[in-house]
Design an enzyme around this catalytic site. Structure first.
Site, PDB file in Angstrom:
ATOM      1  N   HIS A 156     -44.047  17.594  -4.980  1.00  0.00           N
ATOM      2  CA  HIS A 156     -44.232  16.643  -6.096  1.00  0.00           C
ATOM      3  C   HIS A 156     -43.901  17.287  -7.437  1.00  0.00           C
ATOM      4  CE1 HIS A 156     -46.450  14.256  -3.101  1.00  0.00           C
ATOM      5  NE2 HIS A 156     -47.014  15.419  -2.782  1.00  0.00           N
TER       6      HIS A 156
ATOM      7  N   TYR B   9      -6.892  -8.122  13.489  1.00  0.00           N
ATOM      8  CA  TYR B   9      -6.536  -7.443  12.245  1.00  0.00           C
ATOM      9  C   TYR B   9      -6.583  -8.398  11.059  1.00  0.00           C
ATOM     10  CZ  TYR B   9      -4.028  -4.984   8.633  1.00  0.00           C
ATOM     11  OH  TYR B   9      -3.707  -4.392   7.440  1.00  0.00           O
TER      12      TYR B   9
ATOM     13  N   GLN C  95      -6.744  -2.846   4.821  1.00  0.00           N
ATOM     14  CA  GLN C  95      -5.919  -1.950   3.991  1.00  0.00           C
ATOM     15  C   GLN C  95      -6.754  -1.353   2.854  1.00  0.00           C
ATOM     16  OE1 GLN C  95      -1.691  -2.919   3.194  1.00  0.00           O
ATOM     17  NE2 GLN C  95      -2.304  -3.152   1.063  1.00  0.00           N
TER      18      GLN C  95
ATOM     19  N   SER D   1       0.845  -1.197   0.000  1.00  0.00           N
ATOM     20  CA  SER D   1       0.000   0.000   0.000  1.00  0.00           C
ATOM     21  C   SER D   1       0.880   1.246   0.000  1.00  0.00           C
ATOM     22  CB  SER D   1      -0.908   0.003   1.237  1.00  0.00           C
ATOM     23  OG  SER D   1      -0.134  -0.011   2.428  1.00  0.00           O
TER      24      SER D   1
ATOM     25  N   SER E   7     -22.370  23.555 -25.147  1.00  0.00           N
ATOM     26  CA  SER E   7     -22.411  22.350 -25.965  1.00  0.00           C
ATOM     27  C   SER E   7     -21.426  22.496 -27.109  1.00  0.00           C
ATOM     28  CB  SER E   7     -23.828  22.164 -26.508  1.00  0.00           C
ATOM     29  OG  SER E   7     -23.809  21.323 -27.640  1.00  0.00           O
TER      30      SER E   7
END
Ligand code: ARG
Length: 508
Positions: free
Chosen positions: A176, A335, A340, A47, A295
């Site tokens: 609504h 653990y 990790q 890691s 656009s």
């Protein structure tokens, strides 16, 4: 800590604790003598790259641990000084200069041993990477949490400023997605500030559980060394310890809580975004070009892309939360390396919202609200109907009857908004009496005006300008209190950093 010259603690067989077994044990200067060091899964296990995020945290955790070990006489002051000096050097060289390792903890330890020699191996006395990594994550996450609280508090202040200038800006309100009752821009803005206030509360609440020290739990089963867990917690600015050592090294519910809290915040921002996107579509808001996009083919387009991207962050954090819950569910004590992979979900979540808050708030703060268009639309769909019914009820007609009467007036207007004439006609039909016989016609007429209709609704927390002004006063106090809480926590962290620096300097 004034004197650093006590002897390392004696073990039962008379050897000094940390040197039992001899300094030659680390004679290659490599952590764990390259056991399990190679093979095709090496990169998969590591890691180290992701751990850049906890590089500074790990250095702080190492320093606090070494200072505590020396204070407790578990390692000698000379070894502590050499290790602490090496840590300064490792810090200056940076994460990128670390030797290869399974993770940042192993790599820093290797770098320390490279510099100090075998005595550098004393740093890892009375701990494990399990309590170490948990401490590092909590140390870093609390910073991220406070940074997020900072952006939210700032965002709330900005929203309150916007609200203060728009208390009289009438706009349509929906339920609504149908026209419901006229409200104001300020009332809408304050509704999101209120939600963000609760998000702030939840973040600060989660912080209280994040900011606890697991250090000293070792692998999970504690240690035989006479460590001082409260001392490392204090040196690192934690508010206390996670007591049970098995819990301390295994627990990641603080990650889940943070991610869930942040998901709540992202959901608030997503709601705000959808409103703004729809307002933009209806011509009720004019976004600044800074928060719009266009656009590549349709030249006329001005699109609220930034808000759509803010909205999508809710998806990111919710999927991260679900990943985290899935990873954590059913893990046995203590653990497991799955943990990790859990950590990254929480980093991603805080990063996702941290970036989104100022964009969402900035889009609102820099937008124009076309007051005339908004006011003209505010009464559409007979949105003033409830106010009219209220006025009839004030005049003594039961609310249910008034409701029926106003609904009938709406029918008579045939798709348009009824005037007093239609209400009068409905009154004759429903009550057998003209409107002027049962109510103050002027009051009914004013209820048909969206501006008056809003002004009528001055109940606490309501949209009437006066009610919103009063709400703003109370709310400003709430934001100021949160700002103070935030500053207090930041100060506590800064003070701890300074105190740790001072301790380290007294050795180096
Ligand atoms: N890199 C590991 C993590 O993030 C550190 C702890 C490793 N512990 C172990 N027992 N393998 O969780």
């Amino acid at each position: 800590m004034t004197s650093h010259d006590e002897d390392p603690e004696e073990t039962e067989d008379g050897a000094t604790a940390a040197s039992a077994g001899g300094d030659h044990a680390a004679d290659k200067g490599v952590v764990r003598r390259e056991r399990f060091s190679g093979g095709p899964a090496r990169a998969f296990l590591s890691s180290l790259a992701a751990d850049e995020r906890i590089f500074a945290a790990d250095l702080a955790v190492d320093r606090a641990h070494v200072v505590m070990l020396a204070e407790q006489g578990i390692i000698g002051a000379d070894d502590a000084a050499a290790i602490l000096a090496a840590l300064d050097d490792v810090e200056a060289a940076g994460h990128g200069a670390l030797p290869d390792g399974e993770d940042v903890h192993e790599a820093i330890e290797t770098a320390v041993i490279d510099r100090v020699g075998p005595a550098g191996g004393r740093m890892h006395t009375a701990r494990s990477r399990n309590d170490e990594v948990a401490a590092c994550i909590r140390y870093r996450l609390r910073e991220d949490l406070l940074a997020t609280v900072g952006t939210v508090v700032e965002g709330r202040e900005t929203l309150l400023d916007v609200a203060a200038t728009e208390t009289e800006t009438i706009m349509p309100g929906y339920t609504h997605r149908q026209p419901a009752q006229p409200t104001t821009v300020a009332h809408w803005v304050c509704s999101y500030e209120s939600a963000l206030a609760r998000d702030t509360e939840r973040l600060l609440d989660a912080y209280g559980r994040v900011n606890r020290s697991p250090l000293g739990a070792a692998a999970f089963a504690g240690t035989s060394f006479d460590i001082d867990r409260e001392r490392t917690a204090e040196l690192l600015g934690f508010d206390g310890i996670v007591e049970n050592s098995m819990d301390a090294s295994s627990a990641r519910d603080f990650l889940m809580e943070t991610s869930a809290t942040v998901t709540g915040l992202a959901t608030t921002l997503a709601g705000l975004s959808t409103d703004v996107v729809e307002f933009a579509s209806d011509g009720y808001i004019d976004l600044s070009d800074d928060y719009a996009s266009t656009s590549s083919i349709m030249p006329q387009k001005k699109n609220p892309d930034t808000l759509e991207l803010v909205r999508s962050r809710a998806g990111d954090v919710a999927s991260g939360l679900s990943g985290l819950v899935t990873t954590l569910s059913g893990l046995p004590r203590a653990y497991n390396r799955d943990l990790q992979r859990a950590t990254g979900h929480a980093w991603d979540a805080v990063d996702a919202v941290h970036e989104a808050v100022p964009v969402a708030v900035g889009a609102v703060a820099t937008a124009d609200w076309p007051a005339e268009t908004l006011e003209a639309a505010a009464g559409d769909g007979f949105a003033t109907a409830t106010g009219v019914a209220d006025r009839l009820a004030v005049a003594g007609i039961p609310f249910r009857t008034a409701h029926e009467l106003v609904a009938r007036a709406g029918d008579l207007a045939d798709g348009g908004n009824p005037g007093v004439e239609a209400i009068d006609e409905a009154c004759r039909e429903v009550l057998g009496e003209p409107l002027e016989a049962v109510a103050d016609v002027a009051a009914i007429e004013s209820a048909l005006d969206p501006v008056e209709n809003v002004a009528m609704r001055d109940s606490r927390g309501g949209p009437a300008p006066a009610a919103v002004e009063a709400h703003l006063d109370r709310t400003r106090e709430g934001v100021a209190a949160d700002r103070e809480t935030l500053a207090g926590r930041q100060k506590r962290i800064e003070d701890a950093e300074e105190a740790l620096d001072a301790e380290v300097s007294s050795y180096v």
